[in-house]
Each structure stands twice: as structure tokens, then as C-alpha cells.
Write an enzyme that holds these catalytic residues in place. Structure first.
Site, PDB file in Angstrom:
ATOM      1  N   GLY A 415       0.823  -1.198   0.000  1.00 53.15           N
ATOM      2  CA  GLY A 415       0.000   0.000   0.000  1.00 53.15           C
ATOM      3  C   GLY A 415       0.852   1.240   0.000  1.00 53.15           C
ATOM      4  N   GLY A 418      -0.268   6.233   4.200  1.00 53.92           N
ATOM      5  CA  GLY A 418       0.725   6.521   5.218  1.00 53.92           C
ATOM      6  C   GLY A 418       1.979   7.067   4.580  1.00 53.92           C
ATOM      7  N   ASP A 536       0.868   9.360  16.095  1.00 55.82           N
ATOM      8  CA  ASP A 536       0.047   9.151  14.899  1.00 55.82           C
ATOM      9  C   ASP A 536      -0.668   7.806  14.979  1.00 55.82           C
ATOM     10  OD1 ASP A 536      -1.058   9.704  12.433  1.00 55.82           O
ATOM     11  OD2 ASP A 536       0.644   8.915  11.302  1.00 55.82           O
TER      12      ASP A 536
END
Ligand SMILES: *[C@@H]1O[C@H](CO)[C@@H](O)[C@H](O)[C@H]1NC(C)=O
Ligand SMILES: *[C@@H]1O[C@H](CO)[C@@H](O)[C@H](O)[C@H]1NC(C)=O
Ligand SMILES: *[C@@H]1O[C@H](CO)[C@@H](O)[C@H](O)[C@H]1NC(C)=O
Ligand SMILES: *[C@@H]1O[C@H](CO)[C@@H](O)[C@H](O)[C@H]1NC(C)=O
Ligand SMILES: *[C@@H]1O[C@H](CO)[C@@H](O)[C@H](O)[C@H]1NC(C)=O
Length: 712
Positions: A415, A418, A536
Site C-alpha cells: 500500500g 501513510g 500518529d
């Protein structure tokens, strides 16, 4: 070689015989003396000849208005000493002879070129002391003398060079104290590296006034003594101060830029005491309260390469140049070889270079490799990447793969959400790893990166994703983690587009994830080598293992990405937070506004500069709410969006029945209602608007444990 020497003698011959020599202007003649003084095996100055009218077309020479402003001949094996006549080039601004074989002293007359702005001489064999005439260089912005044999003390007059931005003197034999007024005089200083010298005396307290400093301020491996001036804490927050291997003593001031630092910046100073070091100061009575136990880390655990300070303490001359060049991967999702993804120039041209690292336990068993595939064009004038490049650097002793194996492995894109792109990589022996690719910049900030990444590599907890190794080169930064097989919590709660088999989580699994995440956070907050803030936390950062045990990931990655220059994430978080706050202001009047934040950030996170553990507690609370309600952190109500916390508050005000609030998939677990309500209460405490009222993670974990004991 031969044709060149032939030409050289031909030119010499003509010099002495032909009258045309007089057509060359005075600056050209000065430069010819340089050519005559230096041995030039690669013929870099072969087109410097006396038939030209001026030297402006010569290799390495730049003119402005027919006047020489720059001499730049880096990395050409030039051998010899610098002639003082260069000082007569009145408009000379830049000198760059880095990585040659120059020796001898810096001639004082060189500094008659008072317009000099940069002098880059690193990686030669120059010696003697820096002439006091350096104080004449009022325009000097960059002085890089690193990796030479300079000795003596730094001339006091250097503080007159008020425009100096870059002062790099590392790896010489400089002695004595830093001159008086160092911190007040050099107020423009942005980069300071004095490492690996014999500087002594105390660290001037006005060093803390250098408010433009950036990156690593490196005073390591000197003989600085006395205590650390508290004023160093006034340096910009982002500055990393490396004080390792000096003779400093006393307590480490805990303010500003010195606060919340790990022990890594201070090791090698036997006299230093107090937090973050483990030895308490003799007079420190509060030491009983300091975190001295590390219940999650076995006592005998000493990861290779981090226990002996070896990475930071060794001289870095001539390290390897493994080169990996990144390409744009785009949206490829499919199986490729990792090495192909990072279009890779490596194995065939790289030879082993074992002799460099005999003292170096941390670089892995297979030794470093020297790679010559990329030679940068050396036309630039200023100091470029004076940067160390390593092979794959293991962060513990369990790493038994090397870069070669990693790059031969098959990989697919997990992915791009982020920070950086994430790959799953399966090695030949079946071991699965997750590889994160950070940015391609930041090449000046290796030390900072190294310190950060090593600190993260020391974290070992079953609920924290394990960073096993990293790779750094100018073009490529990789972080190598254990692969966690079951996706993220976000996917487990909400499913994923295009994924047709969605099995909702049972309440027991949800509880397991809540508790595991709380344990991981508690470890970060209280038991990790320094008391960290994740900053985060969100469900996409919580990865699920074989048995759905959670692994908190992404810790510290934002900062690493920042150093590597690859990601605006931190920035965007802050922007998001600002928007979030704006929204909350307007929401107190009328529920109409759009949500722009991610919903996990504590409301105060944008106002307060220093991250607080209570931010994590807030994010954790939102995650609990998300796990209970099955709703994402931003909820759509009619035509407007609000964040989950506000939505729950609204539900409570309106006294909605619990079943309307709960994740519909939890219907079967209705008998666990008591537990669910208990978790809801904990969650509401965590998302309290005032940080002081939020519980600590220790309290949260206690409460969760009690909840389940009472009902099991
Ligand atoms: C520095 O000086 C010491 C003697 O004080 C000498 O042994 C050493 O070789 C010198 N190192 C360099 C890099 O000049
Ligand atoms: C610097 O080194 C030279 C030899 O290169 C030596 O003669 C001189 O005394 C040294 N100066 C100082 C101040 O140590
Ligand atoms: C610094 O080192 C020099 C020798 O290099 C010595 O003479 C001097 O006393 C030292 N100063 C301090 C403060 O240690
Ligand atoms: C340096 O900083 C201190 C505070 O740390 C301040 O009192 C002092 O005035 C500053 N000096 C200069 C020259 O700016
Ligand atoms: C560090 O390594 C050196 C040898 O490389 C050894 O003498 C020393 O005892 C080690 N120190 C620690 C703390 O392990």
C-alpha cells in the site's frame, strides 16, 4: 596518460619558447602556476593552456565578466600543495578541491581573496593550522575542511566570519577550546560538525544562541569537558545534539532541545549522569522514581550493533557506496523482484571490502560492499553529500539475510497509504518481511537518521511492530520490519473495497486488540528506553498478527521520513489538526461544517508544540470508540460530517439506545453488554477534551483488565 603527458611537455616547451604565451591574462597565468604545482594524473587541467586569452573556458573554472569566480576540481587525484598565488584572484568566490590528494599547509595569502564564499577541501591530506587570516573572509558561508590533518586551535578570528552557515571540521586533529564568542559571533551558522578532533575546554554556553542550526550539531569524539550548558536547550527543537565520546560530566539539563532525548546522544562521557542515562547523579534523590526497570525487555537482551556504541563511534572514512536508485512504482500491484522495483546496480560491480570493518560488529556478518556503479558528476561547487553509505544494517542478531537476498526476493506492494510505499517481501527461505521505502532526500542527515532508526530498533515488545534492519544510501532509504500477516485494524473493522470475504471481528478479538494496543502504548510511554509519544496512532497503523494480536506500527516513521525528506506527513497532520480545530469552533454553534482532520488527533495537538503522551491516549480512545461502534473516526450525519467523539457525545445527550450506537456485527455479543459499556466509559475518559483529565495508559490497561476479570 601518455598523450596527455606528451601534450603537457609540448605546452611546457611552448611556454618557454613561444611569444604567444603573453596573450594569456594575469589570472590565467596564476592558474597556470596551480597547474604546474599539482600533479594531475587524470588530465583534469589538460585544456588549461597558455594560448588562450583568458582561463574562462578551462575545465573547472567559472568566470563572471571574464573574471575567475570559481575553481572546482573535485575528486581528480590532484597531488601537491596549493600555491599561495591563488589569493591574487581578486574575485574568487568558490574553491572546491574536495577528495583529492592535496597536502601541505593552507597558505595565509590564499585568504587575500577576500570575497571567498565557500572553501571546500574535505578529503585531502592538508595539514598545519588554519591561518588567522581567515578572519578577513567576511563573505565566507561554507568552510568544509573535514577529513584532513589540520591541527592547532581554531583561530579566534573565525568568529568574524559572520556569514558562515556551514562549518565542517570533522576528522582532523584540531586542538584547544572553541574561541570566545563562538555562539554569538557565528549567528548565521546552520550546520556545525566538529566531530573526531581533539577540541577541549568547555562547551561555550553561547552555543545555545545559534538559533539557525539544523540537523545534527556534532561535537562528538572530542575532549570537551565540564558540564553541558543548559543554554544548549535553547537550540531549535529539531536540532539533534551529538555529544557522544567527550569528557563531559554532571547532570544532563532537561530543557528545550535537550529534553526527551535518548541516551544515544550522550554515551561515551563517563562523568555524565541522570536521565536519560541510567546512572543517577550522586546527589539525585529522586532516582527511585526514575524508570529503571524494563519489564518487557529481557535483561540479557543486547541487540548486536546497538550495545557498544559501535556505529556512532567509528571513523567513517571510505565507507561503502551501495547504490540503489529508486524508480516510480506507480500503481503496480503484483509480484516483482524487489531488486527490480528499486532498479538496482549492485552485485556484479561491487566487491567485498572486508578490511574496513574489523572493529565493527554492527554491519552484519557478510561485510560491507564497495560499489562503484554510480559516480556523481562533480561539477557542483559547494560541498555535496559528505555522507556515509552503508550496506543493509541489522538492528539485532536475528537478522540473517543480507541486501543481496532481500533484493532477489519477490515483492508486492502492500500500500501507499501513510508514509512511503510498503512492500511485502518473501525471501527464498520463506521468511516474510515488510519493507518501507522512505524518501530520496536528506542525504546530509545520515547521523540523525541513524540515531533515530537505532532508537526505534531497540524497541522490542510483542505489541510493537519489530524493526529488524535498515538501509541507507543517498538515493534510497529502506526500513525492514517483520511482516505482520493479518492486515490492519482498519480493514478488520471496516473491511476493504474489493475484498469480498469480510469476517466481522468477535467481541473477544476486539477486546484482545484493545488490550494489546494498550500494552504496546504503555510500553512506549513508560518502559521504552525513553518515554516516547507515538503521535500518529490510528487503526491503519495497528497491524494484526497470526492470532489477531495487535502490533503498533509506524512509530517514529514520520520523523524518519522527515529526515529522509520524503514525506510531508507531519506537516499535513498539523494542517489537518488546524482544520479540525476550526471545525470544532464552528460546530459549537451549529452542526454544519465539513470534517477535514483524521479524527484521531487530540484537539490540543495543534496548539502545543511538544507532543504529549495524552495525545496518544486521545487517539486510543477514538480507536476504542471505533472498535465498539464499527464506525470510522468521521461520521456522516445527514448532510454533515462530525468526528466520532462528537457523534458519541450527541448520542449520549440524546439518550440513544446502546444498540443503535454499537457495531451491528456485535449483535451476537449482546450478552457482553456490561463489558461493552465498561469499554465505552474508558473510551470517553480517554477522549476528554482536557488532556490532564485523560487517564494514563497504565490506568487504561488496569481498567480493561478489571473489566474482563469481573465478567470472565
Ligand atoms: C593527530 O595527532 C596525533 C598526535 O597527537 C597523531 O598521532 C595522529 O596521527 C594525528 N592524526 C591526524 C589525523 O593527523
Ligand atoms: C601540527 O602538525 C605539525 C606537523 O604536521 C607539527 O609540526 C606542528 O607542531 C603541529 N602543531 C600543533 C599546534 O600541534
Ligand atoms: C587542551 O589541550 C591542550 C593540549 O592540546 C592543553 O595544553 C590544554 O591545557 C587543554 N585545555 C583544557 C581546558 O583541558
Ligand atoms: C544568548 O542567549 C542568552 C539566553 O540564553 C541571552 O541572555 C543572551 O543575551 C544571548 N546573547 C546574544 C548575544 O544574543
Ligand atoms: C565494546 O567493545 C570493545 C571491543 O570492541 C570491548 O573492549 C568493550 O568491552 C566493549 N564494551 C561494552 C560495553 O560492551
Amino acid at each position: 596518460m601518455l598523450p596527455f603527458f606528451a601534450l603537457f611537455f609540448f605546452l611546457l616547451c611552448c611556454n618557454s619558447l613561444a611569444p604567444v604565451v603573453y596573450s594569456l591574462n594575469a589570472e590565467g597565468s596564476v592558474l597556470l602556476t596551480l597547474k604546474q604545482t599539482l600533479t594531475d594524473p587524470q588530465g583534469s587541467m589538460s585544456n588549461w593552456n597558455s594560448f588562450d586569452e583568458n582561463p574562462c573556458s578551462w575545465n573547472g573554472i567559472t568566470c563572471k565578466d571574464q573574471t575567475v569566480v570559481s575553481i572546482s576540481i573535485p575528486k581528480r587525484k590532484l597531488y601537491g600543495s596549493l600555491p599561495s598565488s591563488l589569493g591574487s584572484l581578486s574575485q574568487l568566490r568558490h574553491i572546491n578541491f574536495r577528495n583529492n590528494k592535496l597536502f601541505g599547509n593552507l597558505p595565509p595569502r590564499l585568504f587575500q581573496a577576500q570575497g571567498l564564499q565557500s572553501m571546500v577541501l574535505y578529503g585531502n591530506s592538508l595539514s598545519g593550522s588554519v591561518p588567522t587570516e581567515i578572519q578577513n573572509l567576511r563573505y565566507l558561508q561554507a568552510l568544509d575542511l573535514s577529513q584532513n590533518f589540520f591541527n592547532g586551535s581554531l583561530p579566534a578570528g573565525i568568529v568574524q566570519c559572520k556569514r558562515l552557515k556551514t562549518l565542517i571540521l570533522s576528522q582532523n586533529n584540531f586542538t584547544g577550546p572553541l574561541p570566545d564568542g563562538f555562539g554569538t559571533g557565528l549567528s548565521s551558522l546552520e550546520r556545525l560538525d566538529l566531530s573526531y578532533n581533539h577540541f577541549n575546554g568547555s562547551i561555550p554556553s553561547d552555543l545555545g544562541n545559534l538559533s539557525s542550526l539544523q540537523g545534527t550539531v556534532d561535537l562528538s569524539n572530542n575532549y570537551f569537558s565540564g558540564s553541558i550548558p543548559a543554554s544548549l536547550g535553547n537550540l531549535p527543537e529539531k536540532v539533534y545534539i551529538d555529544l557522544t565520546y567527550n569528557n563531559l560530566n554532571g547532570p544532563i539539563p532537561q530543557n528545550g532541545a535537550l529534553m526527551n532525548r535518548g541516551p544515544t546522544a550522550f554515551i561515551g562521557n563517563p562523568g555524565l549522569c541522570g536521565p536519560p542515562l541510567k546512572n543517577s547523579c550522586a546527589s539525585d534523590t529522586s532516582s527511585a522514581n526514575s524508570p529503571s526497570s524494563f519489564p518487557f525487555i529481557p535483561d540479557n537482551y543486547s541487540p548486536q550493533g546497538t550495545g557498544n556504541g559501535s556505529m556512532g563511534s567509528e571513523k567513517n572514512k571510505g565507507l561503502s557506496k551501495g547504490a540503489v536508485v529508486g524508480i516510480v512504482v506507480g500503481d503496480i500491484i503484483g509480484i516483482c523482484l524487489l531488486g527490480l522495483l528499486f532498479s538496482f546496480c549492485y552485485s556484479r560491480v561491487c566487491g567485498f571490502n572486508q578490511d574496513l570493518d574489523e572493529n565493527d560488529v554492527s554491519k552484519g556478518k557478510k561485510g560491507r560492499k564497495e560499489c562503484f556503479c554510480f559516480r556523481k558528476d562533480d561539477s557542483e561547487v559547494l560541498s555535496d553529500n559528505n555522507v556515509e553509505q552503508y550496506d543493509l544494517v541489522p538492528l539485532d542478531s536475528h537478522v540473517n539475510f543480507d541486501l543481496d537476498e532481500l533484493l532477489k526476493a519477490s515483492a508486492f506492494v502492500l500500500g501507499k497509504s501513510g508514509i512511503g510505499i510498503m512492500y511485502k517481501v518473501v525471501l527464498e527461505d520463506g521468511l516474510a518481511l515488510a519493507v518501507r521505502r522512505l524518501g530520496e532526500g536528506g542525504s546530509q542527515r545520515f547521523k540523525e537518521f541513524q540515531t533515530e532508526v537505532e532508537a526505534i530498533g531497540k524497541l522490542r515488545h510483542p505489541n510493537i511492530a519489530t524493526l529488524r534492519a535498515y538501509y541507507w544510501s543517498v538515493d534510497e532509504k529502506l526500513l525492514i520490519y517483520d511482516y505482520v500477516p493479518n492486515g490492519s485494524l482498519a480493514t478488520a473493522i471496516h473491511g476493504k473495497a474489493g475484498l469480498d470475504t469480510f469476517v466481522p471481528l468477535s467481541w473477544s478479538y476486539r477486546l484482545k486488540i484493545m488490550k494489546g494496543t494498550a500494552k504496546g502504548l504503555l510500553y512506549l510511554h513508560e518502559f521504552s528506553p525513553k518515554k516516547y509519544v507515538h503521535g500518529d496512532l490510528k487503526p491503519s497503523n495497528i497491524l494484526l498478527g497470526q492470532n489477531m494480536e495487535p502490533h503498533i506500527s509506524d512509530f517514529g516513521v514520520g520523523r524518519l521520513a522527515n529526515i529522509a525528506g520524503g514525506s510531508p506527513t507531519l506537516q499535513s497532520n498539523r494542517v489537518a489538526a488546524e482544520k479540525l480545530q476550526g471545525r470544532q469552533k464552528s460546530l459549537s454553534n451549529e452542526v454544519t461544517s465539513n470534517v477535514l482532520g483524521n479524527g484521531y488527533m487530540a484537539p490540543e495537538a495543534m496548539k502545543v508544540v511538544k507532543p504529549s503522551q495524552k495525545w496518544d491516549v486521545y487517539s486510543y480512545g477514538v480507536i476504542l470508540l471505533e472498535i465498539i461502534t464499527g464506525r470510522s473516526s468521521i461520521v456522516l450525519v445527514g448532510n454533515s460530517e462530525m468526528d466520532l467523539v462528537q457523534w458519541i457525545q450527541l448520542c449520549i445527550e440524546e439518550k440513544k439506545p446502546l444498540l443503535e450506537v454499537l457495531d451491528p456485527y456485535l449483535g451476537e455479543d449482546a450478552d457482553r453488554e456490561e463489558e461493552i459499556i465498561g469499554v465505552l466509559k474508558i473510551a470517553m475518559a480517554c477522549v476528554h477534551s482536557s488532556p490532564e483529565k485523560r487517564p494514563t495508559m497504565r490506568h487504561v490497561l488496569d481498567a480493561l483488565d478489571k473489566l474482563t476479570i469481573s465478567s470472565d
